[in-house]
Design a protein around this motif. Structure first.
Motif, short mmCIF file in Angstrom:
data_model
loop_
_atom_site.label_atom_id
_atom_site.label_comp_id
_atom_site.label_asym_id
_atom_site.label_seq_id
_atom_site.Cartn_x
_atom_site.Cartn_y
_atom_site.Cartn_z
N LYS A 15 0.83 -1.20 0.00
CA LYS A 15 0.00 0.00 0.00
C LYS A 15 0.87 1.25 0.00
CE LYS A 15 -3.45 2.44 2.70
NZ LYS A 15 -4.11 2.55 3.97
N VAL A 16 1.91 1.26 0.84
CA VAL A 16 2.78 2.44 0.93
C VAL A 16 3.45 2.73 -0.41
CG1 VAL A 16 4.94 3.30 1.93
CG2 VAL A 16 3.20 2.32 3.40
N LYS A 24 9.00 8.15 1.60
CA LYS A 24 9.10 9.59 1.86
C LYS A 24 7.73 10.26 1.78
CE LYS A 24 13.87 10.30 0.49
NZ LYS A 24 14.79 10.98 -0.43
N GLU A 25 6.98 9.89 0.79
CA GLU A 25 5.64 10.46 0.63
C GLU A 25 4.73 10.04 1.77
OE1 GLU A 25 3.29 13.11 -1.25
OE2 GLU A 25 5.31 12.59 -1.87
N GLN A 30 1.88 11.48 6.80
CA GLN A 30 1.66 11.29 8.23
C GLN A 30 1.95 12.58 8.99
OE1 GLN A 30 0.24 8.59 9.67
NE2 GLN A 30 -0.02 7.95 7.56
N GLN A 31 2.99 13.31 8.58
CA GLN A 31 3.29 14.59 9.22
C GLN A 31 2.18 15.61 8.98
OE1 GLN A 31 7.14 15.77 7.80
NE2 GLN A 31 8.23 14.52 9.30
#
Length: 67
Positions: A15-16, A24-25, A30-31
Motif C-alpha cells: 500500500k505504501v 518519503k511520501e 503522516q506529518q
C-alpha cells in the motif's frame, strides 16, 4: 488513541509503495495529518477558552440587591 490491529507487513508495504508513492511520501502524509490534528486541537482549545471567558464575565444574579 486506539492501538492498531496487527497489519500484514507485506500488505502495508504494498500500500505504501503503490498507493502513497513511497516511504518519503508516506512520512510526509503522516506529518501533514499530525499537523492538522494539532491545529484542530489548538483551534478547539481557543474556542473553549473564549467561551469560558464569556461565562466568567457574566454578572452574578445572586449578588444583585433586591428591591
Amino acid at each position: 488513541m486506539k492501538k492498531p490491529k496487527h497489519v500484514n507487513p507485506k500488505i502495508f508495504l504494498h500500500k505504501v509503495y503503490t498507493e502513497e508513492g513511497g516511504v518519503k511520501e508516506h512520512n510526509k502524509n503522516q506529518q501533514a495529518v499530525g499537523a492538522l490534528k494539532l491545529a484542530g486541537a489548538i483551534l478547539i482549545a481557543t474556542k473553549l477558552l473564549l467561551m469560558l471567558d464569556k461565562i466568567e464575565n457574566h454578572p452574578i444574579k445572586a449578588l444583585k440587591e433586591r428591591r
